[in-house]
Write a protein that holds these residues in place. Structure first.
Motif, PDB file in Angstrom:
ATOM      1  N   HIS A  43     -45.743  -7.854  75.795  1.00  0.00           N
ATOM      2  CA  HIS A  43     -44.396  -7.909  76.364  1.00  0.00           C
ATOM      3  C   HIS A  43     -44.184  -6.687  77.273  1.00  0.00           C
ATOM      4  O   HIS A  43     -44.673  -5.602  76.967  1.00  0.00           O
ATOM      5  N   PRO A  44     -43.477  -6.823  78.392  1.00  0.00           N
ATOM      6  CA  PRO A  44     -43.266  -5.693  79.299  1.00  0.00           C
ATOM      7  C   PRO A  44     -42.579  -4.487  78.657  1.00  0.00           C
ATOM      8  O   PRO A  44     -42.769  -3.362  79.108  1.00  0.00           O
ATOM      9  N   TYR A  45     -41.797  -4.698  77.585  1.00  0.00           N
ATOM     10  CA  TYR A  45     -41.098  -3.582  76.948  1.00  0.00           C
ATOM     11  C   TYR A  45     -41.804  -3.078  75.688  1.00  0.00           C
ATOM     12  O   TYR A  45     -41.281  -2.253  74.958  1.00  0.00           O
ATOM     13  N   ALA A  46     -43.007  -3.579  75.425  1.00  0.00           N
ATOM     14  CA  ALA A  46     -43.753  -3.197  74.225  1.00  0.00           C
ATOM     15  C   ALA A  46     -44.264  -1.761  74.331  1.00  0.00           C
ATOM     16  O   ALA A  46     -44.433  -1.209  75.417  1.00  0.00           O
ATOM     17  N   LEU A  47     -44.521  -1.165  73.174  1.00  0.00           N
ATOM     18  CA  LEU A  47     -45.078   0.183  73.098  1.00  0.00           C
ATOM     19  C   LEU A  47     -46.526   0.176  73.571  1.00  0.00           C
ATOM     20  O   LEU A  47     -47.323  -0.654  73.149  1.00  0.00           O
ATOM     21  N   GLU A  48     -46.831   1.104  74.468  1.00  0.00           N
ATOM     22  CA  GLU A  48     -48.216   1.351  74.876  1.00  0.00           C
ATOM     23  C   GLU A  48     -48.465   2.838  74.801  1.00  0.00           C
ATOM     24  O   GLU A  48     -47.538   3.643  74.930  1.00  0.00           O
ATOM     25  N   LEU A  49     -49.712   3.196  74.602  1.00  0.00           N
ATOM     26  CA  LEU A  49     -50.112   4.597  74.631  1.00  0.00           C
ATOM     27  C   LEU A  49     -50.553   4.919  76.050  1.00  0.00           C
ATOM     28  O   LEU A  49     -51.425   4.263  76.596  1.00  0.00           O
ATOM     29  N   ARG A  72     -44.761  -0.883  78.374  1.00  0.00           N
ATOM     30  CA  ARG A  72     -45.882  -1.480  79.081  1.00  0.00           C
ATOM     31  C   ARG A  72     -45.613  -1.536  80.593  1.00  0.00           C
ATOM     32  O   ARG A  72     -46.480  -1.190  81.390  1.00  0.00           O
ATOM     33  N   CYS A  73     -44.417  -1.952  81.003  1.00  0.00           N
ATOM     34  CA  CYS A  73     -44.125  -2.059  82.434  1.00  0.00           C
ATOM     35  C   CYS A  73     -44.101  -0.689  83.106  1.00  0.00           C
ATOM     36  O   CYS A  73     -44.559  -0.540  84.247  1.00  0.00           O
ATOM     37  N   CYS A  74     -43.604   0.324  82.416  1.00  0.00           N
ATOM     38  CA  CYS A  74     -43.599   1.687  82.975  1.00  0.00           C
ATOM     39  C   CYS A  74     -45.029   2.194  83.116  1.00  0.00           C
ATOM     40  O   CYS A  74     -45.387   2.802  84.132  1.00  0.00           O
ATOM     41  N   ASN A  75     -45.847   1.941  82.106  1.00  0.00           N
ATOM     42  CA  ASN A  75     -47.238   2.372  82.118  1.00  0.00           C
ATOM     43  C   ASN A  75     -48.015   1.673  83.240  1.00  0.00           C
ATOM     44  O   ASN A  75     -48.811   2.299  83.936  1.00  0.00           O
TER      45      ASN A  75
END
Length: 133
Positions: A43-49, A72-75
């Protein structure tokens, strides 16, 4: 079969780091908005490292000092931009467009600010009421 991708080659260490970050309330280091743990992985708002020094530039995928939480989208928007550039674009976006309400809006504002776009003054539409008919 060993992987050449450092994120997968160190899967257990990376997975433990992600679980540790997901267990605490997190804010995206780029947009500053909270990251909800309820979104599924893609999902675009999911947590990513996000690696502060990208792996492509020699950064570590498993060093906690090199990893921050991001949407995710910011990353994806960041790619391998340096931290200073990301922060200057975010500052320009806030100055040009004001506060954003979602990570997607941040990405939209950041893309526009990176191109040098300025906010267009919004006209407030007045709705005629029955008293003015």
């Amino acid at each position: 079969m060993p992987s050449s991708n450092p994120r997968y080659a160190n899967y257990s260490a990376r997975s433990a780091l992600r679980k540790r970050m997901a267990s605490q309330p997190q804010r995206c280091w780029m947009c500053g908005l909270p990251i909800s743990p309820t979104y599924p992985a893609r999902h675009p708002y999911a947590l990513e490292l996000d690696e502060i020094v990208p792996i492509s530039k020699g950064g570590s995928a498993i060093d906690p000092a090199n990893v921050r939480a991001a949407h995710r989208c910011c990353n994806q928007w960041r790619g391998d931009k340096p931290v200073g550039r990301v922060q200057s674009i975010a500052t320009a976006a806030r100055a040009a467009f004001g506060a954003w309400r979602s990570p997607a809006e941040f990405v939209l504002f950041a893309r526009s600010a990176a191109k040098g776009a300025k906010a267009v003054p919004r006209k407030t539409a007045s709705m005629p009421t029955s008293r003015r008919w």
